[in-house]
Design a protein around this motif. Structure first.
Motif, PDB file in Angstrom:
ATOM      1  N   SER A 121       0.823  -1.207   0.000  1.00 15.90           N
ATOM      2  CA  SER A 121       0.000   0.000   0.000  1.00 15.90           C
ATOM      3  C   SER A 121       0.859   1.259   0.000  1.00 15.90           C
ATOM      4  N   GLN A 122       2.006   1.215   0.632  1.00 19.65           N
ATOM      5  CA  GLN A 122       2.897   2.372   0.633  1.00 19.65           C
ATOM      6  C   GLN A 122       3.300   2.773  -0.786  1.00 19.65           C
ATOM      7  N   SER A 123       3.382   1.801  -1.685  1.00 22.34           N
ATOM      8  CA  SER A 123       3.709   2.082  -3.085  1.00 22.34           C
ATOM      9  C   SER A 123       2.478   2.442  -3.909  1.00 22.34           C
ATOM     10  N   VAL A 124       1.334   1.935  -3.497  1.00 21.50           N
ATOM     11  CA  VAL A 124       0.090   2.146  -4.249  1.00 21.50           C
ATOM     12  C   VAL A 124      -0.547   3.501  -3.930  1.00 21.50           C
ATOM     13  N   GLN A 125      -0.496   3.899  -2.669  1.00 23.88           N
ATOM     14  CA  GLN A 125      -1.173   5.121  -2.219  1.00 23.88           C
ATOM     15  C   GLN A 125      -0.867   6.349  -3.081  1.00 23.88           C
ATOM     16  N   PRO A 126       0.416   6.689  -3.294  1.00 25.30           N
ATOM     17  CA  PRO A 126       0.692   7.920  -4.050  1.00 25.30           C
ATOM     18  C   PRO A 126       0.209   7.866  -5.505  1.00 25.30           C
ATOM     19  N   VAL A 127       0.194   6.688  -6.091  1.00 28.29           N
ATOM     20  CA  VAL A 127      -0.261   6.552  -7.480  1.00 28.29           C
ATOM     21  C   VAL A 127      -1.759   6.825  -7.580  1.00 28.29           C
ATOM     22  N   LEU A 128      -2.525   6.174  -6.712  1.00 25.80           N
ATOM     23  CA  LEU A 128      -3.975   6.359  -6.752  1.00 25.80           C
ATOM     24  C   LEU A 128      -4.368   7.762  -6.299  1.00 25.80           C
ATOM     25  N   SER A 129      -3.654   8.303  -5.330  1.00 27.96           N
ATOM     26  CA  SER A 129      -3.939   9.655  -4.869  1.00 27.96           C
ATOM     27  C   SER A 129      -3.696  10.672  -5.981  1.00 27.96           C
ATOM     28  N   GLY A 130      -2.630  10.462  -6.739  1.00 31.93           N
ATOM     29  CA  GLY A 130      -2.319  11.364  -7.840  1.00 31.93           C
ATOM     30  C   GLY A 130      -3.381  11.377  -8.917  1.00 31.93           C
ATOM     31  N   ALA A 131      -4.109  10.262  -9.028  1.00 32.08           N
ATOM     32  CA  ALA A 131      -5.178  10.155 -10.016  1.00 32.08           C
ATOM     33  C   ALA A 131      -6.552  10.432  -9.411  1.00 32.08           C
ATOM     34  N   GLN A 132      -6.580  10.824  -8.133  1.00 32.37           N
ATOM     35  CA  GLN A 132      -7.819  11.097  -7.400  1.00 32.37           C
ATOM     36  C   GLN A 132      -8.762   9.884  -7.388  1.00 32.37           C
ATOM     37  N   ILE A 133      -8.164   8.715  -7.178  1.00 33.26           N
ATOM     38  CA  ILE A 133      -8.951   7.487  -7.092  1.00 33.26           C
ATOM     39  C   ILE A 133      -9.006   7.030  -5.640  1.00 33.26           C
ATOM     40  N   VAL A 134     -10.201   6.846  -5.126  1.00 35.26           N
ATOM     41  CA  VAL A 134     -10.366   6.419  -3.744  1.00 35.26           C
ATOM     42  C   VAL A 134      -9.873   4.978  -3.580  1.00 35.26           C
ATOM     43  N   GLN A 135      -9.202   4.715  -2.465  1.00 29.60           N
ATOM     44  CA  GLN A 135      -8.683   3.389  -2.142  1.00 29.60           C
ATOM     45  C   GLN A 135      -9.211   2.982  -0.775  1.00 29.60           C
ATOM     46  N   VAL A 136      -9.769   1.792  -0.679  1.00 27.81           N
ATOM     47  CA  VAL A 136     -10.265   1.285   0.604  1.00 27.81           C
ATOM     48  C   VAL A 136      -9.638  -0.083   0.845  1.00 27.81           C
ATOM     49  N   SER A 137      -8.842  -0.186   1.889  1.00 27.23           N
ATOM     50  CA  SER A 137      -8.201  -1.474   2.198  1.00 27.23           C
ATOM     51  C   SER A 137      -9.014  -2.246   3.218  1.00 27.23           C
ATOM     52  N   PRO A 138      -9.186  -3.550   2.980  1.00 34.52           N
ATOM     53  CA  PRO A 138      -9.850  -4.395   3.969  1.00 34.52           C
ATOM     54  C   PRO A 138      -8.875  -5.037   4.947  1.00 34.52           C
ATOM     55  N   ALA A 139      -7.556  -4.775   4.747  1.00 32.82           N
ATOM     56  CA  ALA A 139      -6.561  -5.584   5.457  1.00 32.82           C
ATOM     57  C   ALA A 139      -5.344  -4.829   5.963  1.00 32.82           C
ATOM     58  N   ASN A 140      -5.033  -3.649   5.439  1.00 32.05           N
ATOM     59  CA  ASN A 140      -3.854  -2.899   5.896  1.00 32.05           C
ATOM     60  C   ASN A 140      -4.027  -2.479   7.344  1.00 32.05           C
ATOM     61  N   THR A 141      -3.108  -2.852   8.206  1.00 34.23           N
ATOM     62  CA  THR A 141      -3.248  -2.516   9.628  1.00 34.23           C
ATOM     63  C   THR A 141      -2.156  -1.591  10.155  1.00 34.23           C
ATOM     64  N   ASN A 142      -1.160  -1.245   9.320  1.00 36.99           N
ATOM     65  CA  ASN A 142      -0.106  -0.350   9.795  1.00 36.99           C
ATOM     66  C   ASN A 142      -0.660   1.062   9.965  1.00 36.99           C
ATOM     67  N   PRO A 143      -0.530   1.649  11.155  1.00 36.86           N
ATOM     68  CA  PRO A 143      -1.171   2.950  11.425  1.00 36.86           C
ATOM     69  C   PRO A 143      -0.588   4.115  10.639  1.00 36.86           C
ATOM     70  N   THR A 144       0.654   4.010  10.163  1.00 29.53           N
ATOM     71  CA  THR A 144       1.274   5.141   9.468  1.00 29.53           C
ATOM     72  C   THR A 144       0.602   5.427   8.120  1.00 29.53           C
ATOM     73  N   LEU A 145      -0.129   4.470   7.592  1.00 26.83           N
ATOM     74  CA  LEU A 145      -0.781   4.668   6.300  1.00 26.83           C
ATOM     75  C   LEU A 145      -1.846   5.752   6.364  1.00 26.83           C
ATOM     76  N   THR A 146      -2.422   5.957   7.530  1.00 28.85           N
ATOM     77  CA  THR A 146      -3.449   6.981   7.689  1.00 28.85           C
ATOM     78  C   THR A 146      -3.000   8.163   8.539  1.00 28.85           C
ATOM     79  N   LYS A 147      -1.987   7.962   9.372  1.00 28.97           N
ATOM     80  CA  LYS A 147      -1.596   9.016  10.308  1.00 28.97           C
ATOM     81  C   LYS A 147      -0.186   9.549  10.086  1.00 28.97           C
TER      82      LYS A 147
END
Length: 402
Positions: A121-147
């Motif tokens: 997800s750390q590699s995917v987030q900036p790509v999808l964010s750059g394209a303004q595509i919403v991403q919803v993970s059912p499994a990512n539990t590392n807190p730094t991804l959101t905070k």
């Protein structure tokens, strides 16, 4: 000659009739709007569909597929047909980034469910964010991804990112308290150096020490290691009463098996990445007593999940929904709920991407996993976890709490 002309006219009329019939069939298949007018919006999936973690990834894909099919059958978004575009990330950051780039380049993609692995997800987030595509993970539990990296001063790095599962800063201490309540005071930790495993062990360590426990040894392995004898020897010498492992079942299973064979007959505990029947297969009969935390309450005991389980089984998927099925189903339905707003007056999917992000923050509904909603960081507002224990070759729920 006259007969020939009549025959030719008959053929022409028959062809015209068939053409009109065919057009009528296509029109009937369009799920909304006027005949043949349904527009397309795609929901992508990025997950490991091959390799060691495919059991989890396929459950995610199938659950999203189910949500999309149900939405189309119910004509949830009038005038629109939803389609699935599932990409295999092979549980690898670079492959995941390529998958995200491919989806971002498709103007019909409006949302993505995934990923399984926090490191991907750390590699995917900036790509999808750059394209303004919403991403919803059912499994990512590392807190730094959101905070963000500084958890003491949280700052949301990507407004496009949400998740339906809880996080390791809750999961780690939950596991720590369970062991402390069982009278276990001396624990050795091992992690696989990946984002998820390292973060989970850090959260567990903090919670265990805060509760009066002692970390007697802290070790690491490589994700592709097969022989864990050196690490097991160190843990055995440290006289640990339990092992806490940060990582996933492909390594955790053999680690447990080798530890027991070496005479280190203490329970091995891990997080949601360990929670799969494949762990027990890999660890063998000596895995009885091993432990894993997983997000949420047991689906089979949730009233809210009964319909999902029934529908999943009726759909005839070859693979089980696995650990994250209900959360993937809810992730897809969270996007679909947002699309009710963002696509209502949209001419095409791409133009509705920004509105979908805005709508996601307001999503609230009763899902398969329970109440679905998001806080200011994009984290799930539901913080339920369950400790499972291996008993007679099966994972059995032992304690559920929040």
């Amino acid at each position: 000659m006259r007969k020939h002309k009549l025959a030719l006219a008959g053929v022409t009329l028959l062809a015209a009739s068939l053409a009109m019939s065919a057009c009528g069939t296509r029109a009937e298949q369009a799920p909304g709007g006027e005949a043949g007018s349904a527009k397309v919006a795609k929901i992508g999936v990025i997950a490991p569909l091959s390799g060691d973690l495919s059991a989890l990834g396929l459950g995610i894909r199938n659950s999203v597929d189910l949500a999309i099919k149900q939405a189309n059958e119910k004509k949830t978004i009038p005038g629109w047909t939803l389609e699935l575009d599932a990409q295999d990330d092979q549980a690898t950051p670079d492959v995941g980034k390529n998958a995200a780039t491919k989806l971002a380049g498709d103007d019909e993609v409006i949302g993505v469910v995934g990923t399984l692995n926090s490191s991907v997800s750390q590699s995917v987030q900036p790509v999808l964010s750059g394209a303004q595509i919403v991403q919803v993970s059912p499994a990512n539990t590392n807190p730094t991804l959101t905070k963000g990296a500084d958890l003491a001063n949280p700052k949301r790095p990507y407004p496009t990112y949400f998740r339906t599962c809880t996080t390791d800063d809750i999961q780690g201490p939950f596991g720590a308290k369970y062991l402390l309540d069982k009278g276990i005071k001396r624990v050795a930790t091992i992690h696989d150096k990946k984002t998820y495993g390292q973060g989970l062990v850090a959260a567990f360590t903090e919670g265990f020490k805060a509760g009066g426990g002692e970390i007697v040894d802290a070790e690491t392995i490589n994700p592709d290691d097969k022989d864990f004898s050196a690490v097991i020897s160190k843990v055995k010498n440290a006289k640990a009463e339990a092992i806490y492992y940060g990582g996933e079942y492909p390594q955790a299973g053999p680690l447990s098996q080798q530890a027991k064979s070496a005479g280190l007959t203490v329970p091995l505990m891990g997080g949601d990445g360990m929670f799969d029947p494949a762990y027990i297969e890999l660890a063998g009969k000596t895995s009885n007593g091993d432990l894993a935390t997983n997000v949420g309450a047991p689906p089979e005991k949730l009233e809210s999940a009964k319909q999902f389980i029934t529908d999943y089984q009726a759909a005839g998927f070859k693979e089980p929904y696995a650990a994250y099925g209900p959360y993937a189903y809810d992730a897809a339905n969270a996007i679909i709920n947002a699309l009710k707003t963002s696509l209502a007056s949209a001419s095409d999917a791409k133009s509705a991407r920004a509105a979908t992000i805005d709508a996601m923050s307001k999503v609230s509904f009763d899902g398969a996993s329970g109440k679905v909603g998001f806080d200011q960081y994009g984290d799930s507002t539901t913080k339920v976890l369950t400790v499972y224990k291996v008993a007679d070759g099966k994972w059995v729920a032992d304690k559920t709490g929040s």
